[in-house]
Design a protein around this motif. Structure first.
Motif, PDB file in Angstrom:
ATOM      1  N   ILE A 161      -8.508  -2.192   3.240  1.00 17.65           N
ATOM      2  CA  ILE A 161      -7.111  -1.552   3.890  1.00 17.65           C
ATOM      3  C   ILE A 161      -6.185  -2.633   4.471  1.00 17.65           C
ATOM      4  O   ILE A 161      -4.825  -2.868   4.403  1.00 17.65           O
ATOM      5  CB  ILE A 161      -7.488  -0.595   4.833  1.00 17.65           C
ATOM      6  CG1 ILE A 161      -8.180   0.774   4.177  1.00 17.65           C
ATOM      7  CG2 ILE A 161      -6.355  -0.074   5.638  1.00 17.65           C
ATOM      8  CD1 ILE A 161      -9.052   1.427   5.110  1.00 17.65           C
ATOM      9  N   ALA A 162      -6.910  -3.620   5.246  1.00 16.98           N
ATOM     10  CA  ALA A 162      -6.134  -4.663   5.775  1.00 16.98           C
ATOM     11  C   ALA A 162      -5.450  -5.489   5.079  1.00 16.98           C
ATOM     12  O   ALA A 162      -4.418  -6.119   5.180  1.00 16.98           O
ATOM     13  CB  ALA A 162      -7.101  -5.503   7.126  1.00 16.98           C
ATOM     14  N   ASP A 163      -6.250  -5.894   3.724  1.00 18.60           N
ATOM     15  CA  ASP A 163      -5.644  -6.587   2.435  1.00 18.60           C
ATOM     16  C   ASP A 163      -4.450  -5.953   2.371  1.00 18.60           C
ATOM     17  O   ASP A 163      -3.330  -6.711   2.052  1.00 18.60           O
ATOM     18  CB  ASP A 163      -6.712  -6.966   1.670  1.00 18.60           C
ATOM     19  CG  ASP A 163      -7.699  -7.977   1.881  1.00 18.60           C
ATOM     20  OD1 ASP A 163      -7.611  -8.578   3.010  1.00 18.60           O
ATOM     21  OD2 ASP A 163      -8.842  -7.881   1.386  1.00 18.60           O
ATOM     22  N   TRP A 164      -4.549  -4.485   1.886  1.00 17.85           N
ATOM     23  CA  TRP A 164      -3.260  -3.947   1.391  1.00 17.85           C
ATOM     24  C   TRP A 164      -2.080  -3.991   2.485  1.00 17.85           C
ATOM     25  O   TRP A 164      -0.906  -4.309   1.929  1.00 17.85           O
ATOM     26  CB  TRP A 164      -3.600  -2.592   1.066  1.00 17.85           C
ATOM     27  CG  TRP A 164      -4.907  -2.214  -0.046  1.00 17.85           C
ATOM     28  CD1 TRP A 164      -4.930  -3.197  -1.107  1.00 17.85           C
ATOM     29  CD2 TRP A 164      -5.639  -1.340  -0.171  1.00 17.85           C
ATOM     30  NE1 TRP A 164      -6.000  -2.911  -1.614  1.00 17.85           N
ATOM     31  CE2 TRP A 164      -6.677  -1.703  -1.227  1.00 17.85           C
ATOM     32  CE3 TRP A 164      -6.016  -0.209   0.822  1.00 17.85           C
ATOM     33  CZ2 TRP A 164      -7.533  -0.786  -1.644  1.00 17.85           C
ATOM     34  CZ3 TRP A 164      -7.250   0.624   0.394  1.00 17.85           C
ATOM     35  CH2 TRP A 164      -7.899   0.262  -0.763  1.00 17.85           C
ATOM     36  N   ILE A 165      -2.353  -3.666   3.630  1.00 19.74           N
ATOM     37  CA  ILE A 165      -1.475  -3.768   4.726  1.00 19.74           C
ATOM     38  C   ILE A 165      -0.655  -5.209   4.848  1.00 19.74           C
ATOM     39  O   ILE A 165       0.546  -5.218   4.633  1.00 19.74           O
ATOM     40  CB  ILE A 165      -1.863  -3.439   5.899  1.00 19.74           C
ATOM     41  CG1 ILE A 165      -2.348  -1.985   5.857  1.00 19.74           C
ATOM     42  CG2 ILE A 165      -0.970  -3.579   7.100  1.00 19.74           C
ATOM     43  CD1 ILE A 165      -3.058  -1.218   7.185  1.00 19.74           C
ATOM     44  N   ARG A 166      -1.448  -6.255   4.605  1.00 13.24           N
ATOM     45  CA  ARG A 166      -1.073  -7.623   4.784  1.00 13.24           C
ATOM     46  C   ARG A 166      -0.189  -7.971   3.559  1.00 13.24           C
ATOM     47  O   ARG A 166       1.013  -8.506   3.591  1.00 13.24           O
ATOM     48  CB  ARG A 166      -2.146  -8.573   4.855  1.00 13.24           C
ATOM     49  CG  ARG A 166      -1.868 -10.071   5.047  1.00 13.24           C
ATOM     50  CD  ARG A 166      -2.723 -11.018   5.411  1.00 13.24           C
ATOM     51  NE  ARG A 166      -3.441 -10.608   6.696  1.00 13.24           N
ATOM     52  CZ  ARG A 166      -4.872 -10.025   6.836  1.00 13.24           C
ATOM     53  NH1 ARG A 166      -5.404  -9.801   5.988  1.00 13.24           N
ATOM     54  NH2 ARG A 166      -5.432  -9.809   7.940  1.00 13.24           N
TER      55      ARG A 166
END
Length: 279
Positions: free
Chosen positions: A200-205
């Protein structure tokens, strides 16, 4: 994936690509647009979407169920909340003059209110009077119309309060930065610990990177939800609140969050909690 964030320009700018299927490998988003006071309460009650934007000040209530993500939020310098009054008279526009007065705040668990409480403990003898929670966009009209004595404002109010004839009593972000040397933690992105939070953090970044690389593509989406803001105000809002900390909190970001919540816990303003949960 169910997600809730505000309709403010910084959030719609950050999440535009993710919400419109422009991040490879990311799931389709079901977006709820909600004021920060609503998401703070949802998170504390264990309700609401799996991913949410909340105040950093609300984290102590939710860290057992939710993980703080290292990207997507609002943290920076020169972007803190302002305390406003409708008086330009020097003697009635001082911290001491707030004693016993009615002050509006955007959420009882907002970072703005937490910073205000830390500041007021040092600067308002005897403390303020009644605290009234109201949606942030209603605060400046209420101060202007004399319904309350002072208002704590966030977001684009930094740019628009003079148009209401209001006066800044203090910039709480400047106070925090001078007191600690650290940036101001405002809004955090959290996700249920049961999820793949790293992905999820990768997608947001990736969504943040897309927004910076294609700044014009999000304009219609931003303005659609910008609550009648002028385009130049929305642009200034984004430039202020979307910064390097949005892509990665980093050591300075985590230090700021730890300092804010550690101090608040020591003073009994938030529940005591294991600070290691912030990571």
């Amino acid at each position: 994936m169910n997600i809730a964030y505000s309709p403010c320009p910084n959030d719609t700018f950050v999440f535009h690509a993710l919400a419109h299927g422009l991040v490879p490998g990311a799931p389709k988003l079901n977006v709820t647009y909600a004021d920060i006071d609503i998401t703070n309460n949802w998170a504390a009650a264990g309700e609401g979407p799996e991913v949410m934007k909340i105040s950093y000040a609300a984290l102590p209530w939710v860290l057992s169920e939710y993980k703080l993500l290292p990207c997507g939020g609002a943290l920076g310098r020169g972007c803190g909340p302002l305390l406003l009054t409708n008086s330009s008279e020097t003697d009635s526009n001082t911290p001491e003059a707030l004693a016993g007065k009615r002050v509006a705040v955007p959420s009882e668990r907002s970072t703005a209110y937490l910073l205000f409480r830390l500041w007021a403990a040092r600067h308002v003898p005897g403390g303020v009077g009644e605290i009234i929670v109201m949606p942030f966009h209603e605060i400046m009209p209420a101060v202007r119309d004399g319904k309350i004595d002072a208002g704590l404002v966030i977001h684009e109010a930094r740019f628009t309060y003079p148009s209401y004839g209001l006066t800044m009593l203090t910039d709480l972000g400047s106070w925090w930065e001078s007191d600690t040397g650290l940036p101001i933690p405002l809004g955090a992105i959290i996700a249920k610990r049961s999820l793949d939070t790293d992905s999820i953090a990768d997608w947001i970044r990736a969504s943040v990177d897309y927004a910076w690389t294609h700044p014009d593509e999000s304009r219609d989406y931003v303005m659609q939800h910008a609550q009648e803001l002028a385009p130049e105000v929305a642009k200034a809002h984004i430039e202020l609140y979307v910064n390097s900390f949005t892509a990665n909190l980093g050591d300075d970001g985590y230090a700021a969050v730890t300092a804010l919540l550690g101090r608040a816990a020591e003073e009994g303003l938030v529940p005591s909690f294991d600070l290691s949960l912030l990571r």
